[in-house]
Design a protein around this motif. Sequence first.
Motif, PDB file in Angstrom:
ATOM      1  N   LEU A   5     -73.964-126.068  34.057  1.00 44.85           N
ATOM      2  CA  LEU A   5     -72.609-125.528  33.979  1.00 44.85           C
ATOM      3  C   LEU A   5     -71.654-126.597  33.475  1.00 44.85           C
ATOM      4  O   LEU A   5     -71.631-127.718  34.004  1.00 44.85           O
ATOM      5  CB  LEU A   5     -72.138-125.034  35.348  1.00 44.85           C
ATOM      6  CG  LEU A   5     -72.608-123.647  35.774  1.00 44.85           C
ATOM      7  CD1 LEU A   5     -74.123-123.565  35.850  1.00 44.85           C
ATOM      8  CD2 LEU A   5     -71.992-123.259  37.083  1.00 44.85           C
ATOM      9  N   ILE A   9     -66.639-124.013  33.601  1.00 48.70           N
ATOM     10  CA  ILE A   9     -67.429-122.853  34.027  1.00 48.70           C
ATOM     11  C   ILE A   9     -67.703-122.930  35.529  1.00 48.70           C
ATOM     12  O   ILE A   9     -67.579-121.936  36.252  1.00 48.70           O
ATOM     13  CB  ILE A   9     -68.742-122.755  33.231  1.00 48.70           C
ATOM     14  CG1 ILE A   9     -68.464-122.553  31.737  1.00 48.70           C
ATOM     15  CG2 ILE A   9     -69.639-121.655  33.802  1.00 48.70           C
ATOM     16  CD1 ILE A   9     -67.699-121.281  31.393  1.00 48.70           C
ATOM     17  N   SER A  13     -66.172-120.236  38.019  1.00 46.97           N
ATOM     18  CA  SER A  13     -67.097-119.405  38.802  1.00 46.97           C
ATOM     19  C   SER A  13     -66.698-119.358  40.267  1.00 46.97           C
ATOM     20  O   SER A  13     -66.990-118.381  40.959  1.00 46.97           O
ATOM     21  CB  SER A  13     -68.531-119.920  38.659  1.00 46.97           C
ATOM     22  OG  SER A  13     -68.731-121.124  39.370  1.00 46.97           O
ATOM     23  N   LEU A  20     -64.895-115.571  33.348  1.00 47.37           N
ATOM     24  CA  LEU A  20     -66.230-115.710  32.782  1.00 47.37           C
ATOM     25  C   LEU A  20     -66.614-114.476  31.975  1.00 47.37           C
ATOM     26  O   LEU A  20     -66.218-113.353  32.306  1.00 47.37           O
ATOM     27  CB  LEU A  20     -67.263-115.908  33.888  1.00 47.37           C
ATOM     28  CG  LEU A  20     -67.116-117.146  34.753  1.00 47.37           C
ATOM     29  CD1 LEU A  20     -68.092-117.081  35.919  1.00 47.37           C
ATOM     30  CD2 LEU A  20     -67.317-118.402  33.939  1.00 47.37           C
ATOM     31  N   ALA A  24     -72.180-114.609  31.153  1.00 38.58           N
ATOM     32  CA  ALA A  24     -72.165-115.795  32.019  1.00 38.58           C
ATOM     33  C   ALA A  24     -72.248-115.382  33.488  1.00 38.58           C
ATOM     34  O   ALA A  24     -73.026-115.961  34.252  1.00 38.58           O
ATOM     35  CB  ALA A  24     -70.913-116.635  31.764  1.00 38.58           C
ATOM     36  N   VAL A 113     -73.848-123.682  29.821  1.00 38.36           N
ATOM     37  CA  VAL A 113     -72.928-122.537  29.883  1.00 38.36           C
ATOM     38  C   VAL A 113     -71.535-123.125  29.712  1.00 38.36           C
ATOM     39  O   VAL A 113     -71.083-123.933  30.528  1.00 38.36           O
ATOM     40  CB  VAL A 113     -73.035-121.778  31.219  1.00 38.36           C
ATOM     41  CG1 VAL A 113     -72.110-120.559  31.210  1.00 38.36           C
ATOM     42  CG2 VAL A 113     -74.467-121.369  31.499  1.00 38.36           C
ATOM     43  N   GLY A 130     -69.478-118.929  27.799  1.00 37.00           N
ATOM     44  CA  GLY A 130     -69.045-118.686  29.157  1.00 37.00           C
ATOM     45  C   GLY A 130     -67.796-117.841  29.280  1.00 37.00           C
ATOM     46  O   GLY A 130     -67.425-117.445  30.371  1.00 37.00           O
TER      47      GLY A 130
END
Length: 131
Positions: A5, A9, A13, A20, A24, A113, A130
């Motif tokens: 990641l 990202i 998250s 996202l 992703a 990502v 992402g």
Amino acid sequence: MNLLLDTHIWLWSLLDPDRLSARARSELTEPANTLALSPVSVWEALVLAEKGRVLLHPDPWSWIRTALTVRPMHEIPVTFDVAFGSRSIRLGHADPADRFIAATAMVHGLTLVTADKSLLQCPDIRAIPGA
């Protein structure tokens, strides 16, 4: 799939998953996938918090430690090979954090990502958009 990641990202998250992309979100929640993080991302999150670009409560250190407990990540070490790779990777800019993260993906054979267009276009790594 073994996913690395990018810093944003990882933060999105946890703080704002709606930012996202659908892919992703799907890849990050797929039980068969392994999620990994570079220590460079922890450093970069601390720098972003110090600059006021991201708010991590109650303080950045506590938030990060809790985040790594709540959503465990495989820590991918910054090795000598990663340091060498950070200088040879074909990346469109010189941001040191991005160079180390991209080199980590390259050296360890991980899929990055990211929403960073320069990283997505890097010919030396596999990447998933992402955002």
